[in-house]
Design a protein around this motif. Structure first.
Motif, short mmCIF file in Angstrom:
data_model
loop_
_atom_site.label_atom_id
_atom_site.label_comp_id
_atom_site.label_asym_id
_atom_site.label_seq_id
_atom_site.Cartn_x
_atom_site.Cartn_y
_atom_site.Cartn_z
N UNK A 70 -14.03 5.36 -9.80
CA UNK A 70 -14.02 6.19 -8.59
C UNK A 70 -12.82 5.92 -7.70
N UNK A 71 -12.77 6.66 -6.60
CA UNK A 71 -11.68 6.52 -5.63
C UNK A 71 -12.29 6.12 -4.29
N UNK A 72 -11.73 5.12 -3.65
CA UNK A 72 -12.17 4.73 -2.31
C UNK A 72 -11.02 4.96 -1.34
N UNK A 73 -11.39 5.39 -0.15
CA UNK A 73 -10.41 5.68 0.90
C UNK A 73 -9.36 6.65 0.38
N UNK A 74 -8.15 6.54 0.88
CA UNK A 74 -7.15 7.54 0.52
C UNK A 74 -6.51 7.30 -0.83
N UNK A 75 -6.38 6.05 -1.21
CA UNK A 75 -5.50 5.81 -2.36
C UNK A 75 -5.86 4.62 -3.25
N UNK A 76 -7.13 4.24 -3.25
CA UNK A 76 -7.54 3.19 -4.18
C UNK A 76 -8.31 3.83 -5.33
N UNK A 77 -7.65 3.86 -6.49
CA UNK A 77 -8.26 4.46 -7.69
C UNK A 77 -8.67 3.32 -8.61
N UNK A 78 -9.94 3.21 -8.90
CA UNK A 78 -10.40 2.12 -9.76
C UNK A 78 -10.30 2.53 -11.23
N UNK B 36 8.35 7.44 -6.02
CA UNK B 36 7.28 7.29 -7.00
C UNK B 36 5.92 7.21 -6.31
N UNK B 37 5.90 6.60 -5.14
CA UNK B 37 4.65 6.48 -4.39
C UNK B 37 4.19 7.85 -3.91
N UNK B 38 5.15 8.63 -3.45
CA UNK B 38 4.81 9.98 -2.99
C UNK B 38 4.20 10.79 -4.12
N UNK B 39 4.78 10.62 -5.32
CA UNK B 39 4.23 11.32 -6.49
C UNK B 39 2.80 10.88 -6.76
N UNK B 40 2.57 9.57 -6.64
CA UNK B 40 1.23 9.04 -6.89
C UNK B 40 0.23 9.62 -5.88
N UNK B 41 0.64 9.63 -4.60
CA UNK B 41 -0.26 10.13 -3.55
C UNK B 41 -0.59 11.60 -3.78
N UNK B 42 0.40 12.34 -4.24
CA UNK B 42 0.21 13.75 -4.52
C UNK B 42 -0.82 13.92 -5.65
N UNK B 43 -0.67 13.10 -6.67
CA UNK B 43 -1.58 13.12 -7.83
C UNK B 43 -3.02 12.77 -7.40
N UNK C 97 -11.39 -3.38 -10.52
CA UNK C 97 -9.97 -3.41 -10.91
C UNK C 97 -9.34 -2.06 -10.68
N UNK C 98 -8.14 -2.08 -10.15
CA UNK C 98 -7.46 -0.83 -9.80
C UNK C 98 -6.68 -0.23 -10.96
N UNK C 99 -6.66 1.09 -11.01
CA UNK C 99 -5.79 1.79 -11.93
C UNK C 99 -4.39 1.82 -11.32
N UNK C 100 -3.35 1.92 -12.16
CA UNK C 100 -1.98 1.84 -11.64
C UNK C 100 -1.60 3.03 -10.77
N UNK C 101 -2.45 4.05 -10.76
CA UNK C 101 -2.19 5.19 -9.87
C UNK C 101 -2.43 4.82 -8.40
N UNK C 102 -3.22 3.80 -8.17
CA UNK C 102 -3.51 3.36 -6.78
C UNK C 102 -2.22 3.05 -6.04
N UNK C 103 -2.25 3.29 -4.76
CA UNK C 103 -1.13 2.88 -3.92
C UNK C 103 -1.62 1.71 -3.07
N UNK C 104 -1.06 0.54 -3.30
CA UNK C 104 -1.53 -0.65 -2.59
C UNK C 104 -0.56 -1.03 -1.48
N UNK C 105 -1.03 -1.96 -0.63
CA UNK C 105 -0.19 -2.39 0.49
C UNK C 105 1.10 -3.05 0.04
N UNK C 106 1.09 -3.56 -1.18
CA UNK C 106 2.29 -4.24 -1.68
C UNK C 106 3.43 -3.25 -1.96
N UNK C 107 3.06 -1.96 -2.04
CA UNK C 107 4.09 -0.96 -2.35
C UNK C 107 4.63 -0.32 -1.07
#
Ligand code: GLN
Length: 416
Positions: free
Chosen positions: A355-363, A228-235, A212-222
């Motif tokens: 953990x984190x997979x790839x660039x932006x999937x935070x579980x 807000x996404x840029x902020x998430x990616x920065x984080x 299950x993903x944490x809301x910090x993840x950036x998914x394809x749906x976004x």
């Protein structure tokens, strides 16, 4: 009535793709913590895709990692754990299946249940697929949610129960991650498909292996252009730099070890969530996710309005008659009573990866063990009970943190 004491261990892992041997070693290291404390689990639960990692993008990419349900590295690992601990082992894995009749190859997102003798006693295939599953051609479970039985020793029998049997079969069901959500995120939120299945089928042991993903993840749906996404990616970039173990776990890392049966998870109302997109306190559970998961079990929660709903829904139940195709409860209300789950109980075990997979999937980690106690806390004057972890009809028996691998062990009473 029969009482049992379930001894449950949940292993939270950060399986990175193409790191199976390393992941297995860390899992064994975590399981050894149980031995040091002389703990003897009857049930050990690993996450969805517990050894393989989750973000596969094509059939060709995932195929080398897929195995049959009764042989290959996934089965061998689960069997080894079962033999060693003389317990059931539950492991999520990518399954390949070849139909005897048509010779067609199908891929599933599955969970195997291996008993103490190392035999496969159940294999569940995910019914509701997440976008990532669809990318590699995962097929939906053709039979949908299903119930099976696991056998455990009886610890106490009370009047009326046959005293001479020392084992009891516990009605169980598995829901893999997205199974807890509305189908394709399109079905009405209030259908509560999986938890209504649990209620309607009198399931007492609910097992959820998850990625299950944490809301910090950036998914394809976004949309990537969103601020807000840029902020998430920065984080996320910052996190990866400061805490490299989130992407590259190793045996020397710090683990969350939670074996103390008397410690419970502090409750937190949904409206108290102020954490925002930040991902801190990695050894603490993510209560935003915990609250959402509890919300998805609304039919098992005690709430104030069901007596009214029952009156309003009576006509619908009459209209349905004995049509078994339709699940029998609506929001936990049944034809027979306002709250079908009242005076019952059930244990929910969630093993989520971190953990984190790839660039932006935070579980989201935060694996946990919960008991729905079926007690009625409502009365006319009381303030309405909320649909989150502050609801007293769900007991938060223990959780792991959001970001660290770890092991959670609890001994939990269940009445049948
Ligand atoms: N909706 C879930 C999530 O957001 C589904 C993920 C999954 O099925 N692995 O994490």
């Amino acid at each position: 009535m029969v009482k049992i004491k379930l001894k449950i261990a949940i292993v939270q892992l950060n399986p990175q793709i193409n790191q199976i041997a390393n992941t297995e070693n860390r899992a064994i290291k975590l399981l050894n913590k149980l031995k040091v404390h002389n703990l003897t689990p009857q049930l050990i639960i690993f996450p969805e895709f517990g050894l393989t990692g989750y973000n596969f993008h094509s059939k060709a990419q995932i195929e080398p990692y897929t195995t049959f349900n009764n042989k290959g590295y996934n089965y061998d690992f689960a069997k080894k754990v079962s033999n060693e601990f003389q317990c059931y082992t539950i492991l999520g894995y990518p399954e390949k299946f070849i139909s005897k009749e048509t010779k067609k190859l199908s891929l599933y997102n599955s969970t195997m249940v291996i008993n103490a003798d190392g035999k496969l006693v159940h294999n569940y295939r995910k019914s509701f697929l997440y976008d990532t599953d669809e990318e590699w051609g995962c097929e939906e479970n053709p039979i949908g949610f299903n119930k099976f039985e696991l056998e455990f020793p009886v610890s106490q029998t009370t009047a009326g129960a046959s005293a001479n049997c020392n084992k009891v079969k516990v009605p169980s069901a598995i829901g893999i991650c997205m199974d807890l959500n509305p189908y394709k995120f399109e079905a009405p939120f209030n259908d509560f498909e999986f938890s209504s299945f649990v209620l309607d089928n009198k399931v007492k042991l609910i097992i959820c292996p998850m990625a299950w993903l944490n809301s910090l993840s950036v998914t394809k749906r976004e949309q990537a252009s969103d601020i807000a996404i840029k902020e998430k990616l920065h984080e996320i970039t910052k996190l990866k730099k400061e805490m490299p173990f989130l992407c590259k776990p190793s045996e020397n890392d710090k683990y969350s070890i939670n074996l103390d049966n008397s410690s419970t998870t502090p409750r937190k109302e949904s409206c108290e969530n102020t954490e925002g997109p930040a991902f801190r306190d990695l050894n603490k559970p993510d209560m935003e996710n915990v609250n959402y998961w509890i919300l998805r079990f609304t039919p098992l929660l005690n709430i104030n309005y069901r007596a009214k709903w029952w009156k309003q829904l009576k006509d619908i139940f009459v209209e349905r008659g004995s049509n078994n195709e339709i699940s029998s409860s609506i929001l936990g209300v049944t034809k027979e009573k306002p709250w079908g789950f009242q005076d019952s109980n059930a244990i929910l075990c969630m093993s989520n990866r971190c953990g984190i997979e790839e660039d932006n999937t935070v579980f989201a980690g935060s694996s946990g063990i919960y008991k729905f106690n079926g007690k009625d806390f409502t009365n006319e004057e009381s303030t309405p009970l909320t649909l989150d972890s502050s609801n007293p009809s769900v007991e938060l028996l223990g959780n792991l943190g959001k970001g660290e691998e770890g092991i959670l062990y609890r001994e939990v009473e269940l009445e049948l």
